[in-house]
Design an enzyme around this catalytic site. Structure first.
Site, PDB file in Angstrom:
ATOM      1  N   GLU A  99      33.330  42.825  26.066  1.00 36.76           N
ATOM      2  CA  GLU A  99      32.611  43.139  24.823  1.00 36.76           C
ATOM      3  C   GLU A  99      31.248  43.679  25.225  1.00 36.76           C
ATOM      4  O   GLU A  99      30.476  43.005  25.920  1.00 36.76           O
ATOM      5  CB  GLU A  99      32.437  41.897  23.951  1.00 36.76           C
TER       6      GLU A  99
ATOM      7  N   HIS B 200      37.380  37.292  26.234  1.00 37.96           N
ATOM      8  CA  HIS B 200      36.648  38.411  26.822  1.00 37.96           C
ATOM      9  C   HIS B 200      35.404  37.933  27.561  1.00 37.96           C
ATOM     10  O   HIS B 200      34.990  36.785  27.428  1.00 37.96           O
ATOM     11  CB  HIS B 200      36.241  39.411  25.737  1.00 37.96           C
TER      12      HIS B 200
ATOM     13  N   ARG C 222      40.956  36.946  38.563  1.00 39.19           N
ATOM     14  CA  ARG C 222      41.971  37.290  39.561  1.00 39.19           C
ATOM     15  C   ARG C 222      42.416  38.716  39.284  1.00 39.19           C
ATOM     16  O   ARG C 222      42.763  39.056  38.154  1.00 39.19           O
ATOM     17  CB  ARG C 222      43.137  36.326  39.491  1.00 39.19           C
TER      18      ARG C 222
ATOM     19  N   GLU D  72      33.107  36.477  40.116  1.00 37.41           N
ATOM     20  CA  GLU D  72      33.845  36.361  41.373  1.00 37.41           C
ATOM     21  C   GLU D  72      35.186  37.038  41.174  1.00 37.41           C
ATOM     22  O   GLU D  72      35.973  36.641  40.323  1.00 37.41           O
ATOM     23  CB  GLU D  72      34.069  34.897  41.741  1.00 37.41           C
TER      24      GLU D  72
ATOM     25  N   ASN E 273      44.139  38.751  45.817  1.00 38.20           N
ATOM     26  CA  ASN E 273      45.209  38.241  46.661  1.00 38.20           C
ATOM     27  C   ASN E 273      46.070  39.420  47.096  1.00 38.20           C
ATOM     28  O   ASN E 273      46.587  40.157  46.268  1.00 38.20           O
ATOM     29  CB  ASN E 273      46.038  37.197  45.906  1.00 38.20           C
TER      30      ASN E 273
END
Length: 126
Positions: A121, A74, A11, A56, A60
């Site tokens: 990383e 990570h 997100r 993905e 928002n």
């Protein structure tokens, strides 16, 4: 039953900055960008050459910045030239750690932080 990991969702707060990080600093490509203006969000899927898992990005429109949970650590990316990628990241505006090796061994990885605070990383490809 066969199972395959196909995506990891992040997100994000700033779509343009995040796309710049993953497509210009790294060589991810936008596989698709789906807009849902009535629901006020976009979904962007990123491919990395040779990988089968997509990232993905969920953007928002009206969201406050996200807090990354303390259980998340990570994402990992391998590169063919670790030292060159480290120089590129250090020359960028992104927070980049020093080259490190496990237990004081030969340097084999470093971390760089994306615009939303997710750590990547970067490891030497085997």
């Amino acid at each position: 039953m066969n199972q395959v990991l196909v995506e990891i969702c992040l997100r994000i707060k700033d779509l343009d900055a995040t796309l710049d990080f993953y497509t210009n600093l790294f060589d991810f490509e936008v596989a698709s960008h789906r807009k849902f203006p009535e629901d006020k969000f976009d979904l962007v899927y990123l491919n990395s050459p040779g990988a089968t898992v997509q990232i993905e990005l969920t953007y928002n429109y009206d969201s406050e910045p996200y807090t990354i949970g303390n259980g998340f650590s990570h994402l990992g990316v391998t590169v063919s030239d670790l030292e060159k990628m480290h120089e590129i990241c250090k020359a960028s505006a992104y927070e980049t750690g020093e080259l490190r090796g496990l237990s004081g061994g030969t340097p084999s990885y470093f971390f760089v932080t994306d615009p939303d605070g997710y750590r990547i990383e970067v490891k030497r490809a085997k």
